[in-house]
Design an enzyme around this catalytic site. Sequence first.
Site, PDB file in Angstrom:
ATOM      1  N   CYS A 130     -10.410   0.290  -0.793  1.00  0.00           N
ATOM      2  CA  CYS A 130      -9.080   0.891  -0.725  1.00  0.00           C
ATOM      3  C   CYS A 130      -9.097   2.115   0.182  1.00  0.00           C
ATOM      4  O   CYS A 130     -10.136   2.555   0.641  1.00  0.00           O
ATOM      5  CB  CYS A 130      -8.603   1.297  -2.123  1.00  0.00           C
TER       6      CYS A 130
ATOM      7  N   GLY B   5     -13.249   2.571  -4.897  1.00  0.00           N
ATOM      8  CA  GLY B   5     -14.599   2.290  -5.360  1.00  0.00           C
ATOM      9  C   GLY B   5     -14.598   1.388  -6.574  1.00  0.00           C
ATOM     10  O   GLY B   5     -13.607   0.712  -6.876  1.00  0.00           O
TER      11      GLY B   5
END
Length: 488
Positions: A12, A115
């Site tokens: 992301c 993450g």
Amino acid sequence: MATEVKSLNEECGIFGVWNDSQAALRTYFGLHSLQHRGQEGAGIVACNDAGTLVGHKGIGLLADVFDRPEYLNQLIGKSAIGHVRYGTAGSRGIENIQPLQFHFLSGDVALAHNGNLTNAVSLRKKLEQNGAIFQSNSDTEVLIQLVARQSEASFEDRLKAGLKQICGGFAYLLLTDEAMYAALDPNGFRPLVIGQLESGSYVVTSETCALDVVGAKFVRDVHPGELIKIDDSGYRISKYTNQTQLSICSMEYIYFARPDSNIYGVNVHMARQRMGNELAKENNIDVDMVVGVPNSSLSAAAGVAAQLQVPNEMGLIKNQYSTRTFIQPIKELREQGVKMKLSAVKAVVAGKKIALVDDSIVRGTTSQYIVKLLKEAGAKSVHLMISSPPLKYPCFYGIDIEKTRDLMAANLTVAQMCQQIGADSLHFLSLPGLVKAIGLKQTAPNEGLCVAYFNGDYPTSLYDYEAGFETPKTAGEYELSATMKPVS
């Protein structure tokens, strides 16, 4: 509890700005430059003058989510954080689109995360047993639930206490009415940087390319184990742990980051170009031209061509309005995406021996189609050159390659891969060649880089991913237990 089926990891992009009169708009532009990091959802949360957090988010590309002026216009305030998300099958509901917002008696908090936590399953189970109610099935929410249950007086101290309990790869941005916080995991798997606008306002984002787009000057990288607090007095650095060792994800250099970004002082384009140089030095093949797979492999292709001293030609054309196939969550979408996004230039490749340069082979679908495409266009031979080592091991820190059975190189020899793909030869960059090409300053072999996907040497314990096995297995054999509930 709902699970994210098939692939629980994600890649992301996050962006935040403090004390800027155009905070939401600047966040929008910053996220636009990070669109390559996530295409399934986007959101922005701003803090208005009353200290209230107001947000808008949705499923799809950033421009689709903010397709009406009023969506941005309602985000009034001098601070904002935003997120572009790559989620996985089974996790595409609006409840998982970030930033997530939480309401406490002491004030509101917004949270954005890049993450994957390796102990989220066990932490979530414990939290739920103690009465926590989750509003999403994302591992992002675990941190804020931990923070809410700490006894320390200040939010910053409660945040540090929560950060000490989570494991894995994470880059966080948190926004309150008093400050913006940025935190990086003890290994720094994901990139995170601080920039400053001419006005003096501070920006935190995943890549330096976003700083360039919004007119911010690079200040510094966020380092492993650091917590950055930004408020009206400036920024302050503290550590929530001293047990750190940099292990930046090597796939950031190979594939994910934009070529114009710098990660820990290394320009991504130049690193990829050196990967191509090293690949050609290790595999001095006889070809007429080099053709790079657009767009992430063009830098490496330039390096291969320079080393082999043959032309670097535009033998493949990419439809710039197509999406990245590696981060499509469903196999059918990946295959259709490949067909839609590339075409061969017959006038260039017909009758030629071609060195086809790509950055990686994950499942092999893309490579097989491109080789076939070039041969149907009349290429005499296609020699596939990969500017990274074979991907043989899962990633548990935030990339969508967590199942060994999905990795072509984990199940086939190079010769078998070559035959299945249909290439005339297949060549990979060696691991030493990759480390040399990236060129991070090191005091020990592989220090500074996570290369676990290539050699199975994970820099941390895998915690929840090691649970549920009757006998110990090597890292490359890890598969999610059927009884586990992966959340990310």
